[in-house]
Design a protein around this motif. Structure first.
Motif, PDB file in Angstrom:
ATOM      1  N   SER A 121       0.824  -1.207   0.000  1.00 35.67           N
ATOM      2  CA  SER A 121       0.000   0.000   0.000  1.00 35.67           C
ATOM      3  C   SER A 121       0.859   1.259   0.000  1.00 35.67           C
ATOM      4  O   SER A 121       0.529   2.247  -0.665  1.00 35.67           O
ATOM      5  CB  SER A 121      -0.930  -0.011   1.214  1.00 35.67           C
ATOM      6  N   THR A 122       1.977   1.237   0.732  1.00 32.56           N
ATOM      7  CA  THR A 122       2.856   2.412   0.752  1.00 32.56           C
ATOM      8  C   THR A 122       3.590   2.588  -0.574  1.00 32.56           C
ATOM      9  O   THR A 122       4.063   3.688  -0.869  1.00 32.56           O
ATOM     10  CB  THR A 122       3.879   2.288   1.883  1.00 32.56           C
ATOM     11  N   TRP A 123       3.712   1.516  -1.373  1.00 29.78           N
ATOM     12  CA  TRP A 123       4.283   1.670  -2.708  1.00 29.78           C
ATOM     13  C   TRP A 123       3.335   2.448  -3.620  1.00 29.78           C
ATOM     14  O   TRP A 123       3.773   3.225  -4.454  1.00 29.78           O
ATOM     15  CB  TRP A 123       4.553   0.303  -3.332  1.00 29.78           C
ATOM     16  N   ILE A 124       2.033   2.217  -3.452  1.00 29.99           N
ATOM     17  CA  ILE A 124       1.051   2.871  -4.315  1.00 29.99           C
ATOM     18  C   ILE A 124       0.898   4.334  -3.941  1.00 29.99           C
ATOM     19  O   ILE A 124       0.914   5.227  -4.794  1.00 29.99           O
ATOM     20  CB  ILE A 124      -0.297   2.132  -4.221  1.00 29.99           C
ATOM     21  N   VAL A 125       0.734   4.605  -2.633  1.00 27.65           N
ATOM     22  CA  VAL A 125       0.620   5.973  -2.130  1.00 27.65           C
ATOM     23  C   VAL A 125       1.720   6.151  -1.102  1.00 27.65           C
ATOM     24  O   VAL A 125       1.652   5.599   0.002  1.00 27.65           O
ATOM     25  CB  VAL A 125      -0.764   6.239  -1.503  1.00 27.65           C
ATOM     26  N   SER A 126       2.730   6.919  -1.438  1.00 26.17           N
ATOM     27  CA  SER A 126       3.873   7.088  -0.551  1.00 26.17           C
ATOM     28  C   SER A 126       3.471   7.864   0.690  1.00 26.17           C
ATOM     29  O   SER A 126       2.762   8.878   0.624  1.00 26.17           O
ATOM     30  CB  SER A 126       4.998   7.829  -1.281  1.00 26.17           C
ATOM     31  N   THR A 127       3.927   7.388   1.855  1.00 26.12           N
ATOM     32  CA  THR A 127       3.650   8.063   3.126  1.00 26.12           C
ATOM     33  C   THR A 127       4.958   8.423   3.820  1.00 26.12           C
ATOM     34  O   THR A 127       5.044   8.403   5.038  1.00 26.12           O
ATOM     35  CB  THR A 127       2.814   7.157   4.041  1.00 26.12           C
ATOM     36  N   SER A 128       5.967   8.736   3.042  1.00 25.87           N
ATOM     37  CA  SER A 128       7.286   9.027   3.616  1.00 25.87           C
ATOM     38  C   SER A 128       7.554  10.529   3.689  1.00 25.87           C
ATOM     39  O   SER A 128       8.704  10.957   3.642  1.00 25.87           O
ATOM     40  CB  SER A 128       8.376   8.349   2.783  1.00 25.87           C
ATOM     41  N   GLY A 129       6.484  11.326   3.769  1.00 23.93           N
ATOM     42  CA  GLY A 129       6.678  12.768   3.810  1.00 23.93           C
ATOM     43  C   GLY A 129       7.469  13.227   5.009  1.00 23.93           C
ATOM     44  O   GLY A 129       8.325  14.103   4.917  1.00 23.93           O
ATOM     45  N   ILE A 130       7.232  12.646   6.167  1.00 18.60           N
ATOM     46  CA  ILE A 130       7.944  13.026   7.373  1.00 18.60           C
ATOM     47  C   ILE A 130       9.412  12.663   7.248  1.00 18.60           C
ATOM     48  O   ILE A 130      10.311  13.416   7.636  1.00 18.60           O
ATOM     49  CB  ILE A 130       7.311  12.360   8.603  1.00 18.60           C
ATOM     50  N   GLY A 131       9.680  11.458   6.714  1.00 18.65           N
ATOM     51  CA  GLY A 131      11.067  11.039   6.540  1.00 18.65           C
ATOM     52  C   GLY A 131      11.824  11.977   5.616  1.00 18.65           C
ATOM     53  O   GLY A 131      12.984  12.332   5.876  1.00 18.65           O
ATOM     54  N   ASN A 132      11.189  12.430   4.537  1.00 22.50           N
ATOM     55  CA  ASN A 132      11.841  13.368   3.624  1.00 22.50           C
ATOM     56  C   ASN A 132      12.089  14.710   4.297  1.00 22.50           C
ATOM     57  O   ASN A 132      13.122  15.350   4.071  1.00 22.50           O
ATOM     58  CB  ASN A 132      10.987  13.571   2.371  1.00 22.50           C
ATOM     59  N   ALA A 133      11.126  15.123   5.112  1.00 16.50           N
ATOM     60  CA  ALA A 133      11.297  16.396   5.801  1.00 16.50           C
ATOM     61  C   ALA A 133      12.465  16.343   6.781  1.00 16.50           C
ATOM     62  O   ALA A 133      13.268  17.273   6.879  1.00 16.50           O
ATOM     63  CB  ALA A 133      10.006  16.768   6.536  1.00 16.50           C
ATOM     64  N   VAL A 134      12.570  15.251   7.526  1.00 14.67           N
ATOM     65  CA  VAL A 134      13.668  15.110   8.484  1.00 14.67           C
ATOM     66  C   VAL A 134      15.007  15.091   7.765  1.00 14.67           C
ATOM     67  O   VAL A 134      15.979  15.729   8.197  1.00 14.67           O
ATOM     68  CB  VAL A 134      13.474  13.822   9.324  1.00 14.67           C
ATOM     69  N   SER A 135      15.088  14.331   6.667  1.00 11.78           N
ATOM     70  CA  SER A 135      16.343  14.274   5.920  1.00 11.78           C
ATOM     71  C   SER A 135      16.706  15.643   5.350  1.00 11.78           C
ATOM     72  O   SER A 135      17.878  16.016   5.286  1.00 11.78           O
ATOM     73  CB  SER A 135      16.238  13.240   4.792  1.00 11.78           C
ATOM     74  N   THR A 136      15.697  16.432   4.934  1.00 17.59           N
ATOM     75  CA  THR A 136      15.956  17.775   4.426  1.00 17.59           C
ATOM     76  C   THR A 136      16.525  18.676   5.511  1.00 17.59           C
ATOM     77  O   THR A 136      17.450  19.462   5.273  1.00 17.59           O
ATOM     78  CB  THR A 136      14.661  18.392   3.860  1.00 17.59           C
TER      79      THR A 136
END
Length: 328
Positions: free
Chosen positions: A301-316
């Motif tokens: 399900s996470t492949w279809i709709v990515s839910t990694s927004g928080i992870g990207n924000a932290v890495s940024t």
């Protein structure tokens, strides 16, 4: 006879999911009050910037808090709209599973019938089992001058009967455990959808309220991506279950061919009941594969709709901090 999947349990869980919209809107008033406070803070900051001359008048940015507040006010209707695409996927994929459950239940009934025939044949042929392949022992005991043949005939016959019955008990117990695991994994995914969706629906208004503040501007987007991902659990679950049932059906049909051959051939029958081969058959293996496949649905399900927004924000943030350190 046990059903491979109890459709009544799936209907119960589906009913729980459909009732979430009407029974989990308990924090709407609190979220609306929080919206009012955050809107005052937001407009205060914007007004101060405009008065000080640092910012120009931007009507679109001022309308954004009102749009977020309207979503909270009409929260049940918003959830209904969010559920609409997932409901279409779920209804179409569910139709694939219904017919295949009936087919597997019919094959299982046929398999049980043939296994009962083998058990009945085992009892009827017990006298023949007592005489099964005793020539070597007769030659070995001939030097004693005592006729132990009949005694050992009965012992060997009873041993084969006892061994075959123990084997049936082990296979039945193993099958019960594996089928229970497959059912538990299948029901667990649908129940996890209810739990995750309930938490998201209950606390979702707060995500939209905090999105009014500039520091949490994308909180509502993260919530929407997670809710869409969770709402797809049932649709993906029925698709994965349909594929798993195809594999299970193949295992059952393969075992039916073996049982037919055993019932028609006496030598194969004696070998089947006295051998330990086949105790772990492809039917059980397919159930285990299906159970593992059902547990992979959250990842799919996470492949279809990515839910990694928080992870990207932290890495940024970390990359930005490293860039500032390098400048210093």
């Amino acid at each position: 006879m046990r059903e491979i999947i109890d459709r009544e349990i799936l209907l119960l869980i589906e009913g729980l999911f459909n009732r979430l919209v009407t029974e989990t809107s308990i924090f709407l008033n609190d979220a609306q009050a929080l919206c009012a406070i955050f809107m005052l803070l937001y407009f205060g900051l914007k007004s101060y910037g405009m008065i000080a001359g640092d910012k120009r008048l931007e009507l679109v940015s001022l309308l954004r808090p009102f749009a977020l507040t309207l979503v909270i006010i009409f929260w049940p209707s918003f959830i209904t709209i969010m559920n609409f695409p997932a409901e279409i996927i779920t209804d179409k994929s569910k139709a694939l599973v219904t017919d295949r459950i009936d087919e597997i239940d019919a094959i299982q009934l046929e398999r049980r019938t043939k296994m009962a025939e083998i058990a009945r044949k085992l009892i009827e042929d017990s006298a023949e089992l007592e005489q099964f392949d005793n020539s070597d022992d007769d030659d070995w005991l001939a030097w004693t001058g005592v006729d132990f043949g009949k005694i050992f005939d009965e012992i060997k016959g009873y041993y084969i009967i006892l061994l075959s019955k123990l084997r049936w008990v082990v296979v039945e117990s193993l099958e019960f455990i594996v089928v229970s695991i497959f059912q538990a994994c299948s029901y667990l995914i649908f129940f996890l959808q209810v739990i995750f969706a309930a938490i998201l629906i209950i606390l979702g208004p707060f995500s939209f309220a905090f999105s009014i503040l500039p520091g949490f501007r994308d909180a509502y987007l993260t919530w929407m991506s997670r809710y869409i991902s969770v709402s797809l659990y049932s649709g993906i679950g029925y698709i994965v279950m349909s594929l798993s049932l195809l594999l299970i059906r193949y295992g059952l049909e393969k075992e039916l061919v073996l049982l037919d051959f055993v019932l028609k051939d006496e030598a194969a029958f004696f070998f089947y009941i006295s051998s330990n081969d086949g105790s772990a058959n492809f039917y059980l293996v397919s159930l285990i594969i299906g159970a593992l496949a059902m547990l992979s649905i959250p990842v799919i399900s996470t492949w279809i709709v990515s839910t990694s927004g928080i992870g990207n924000a932290v890495s940024t943030v970390f990359r930005g901090a490293q860039g500032m350190n390098s400048i210093k």
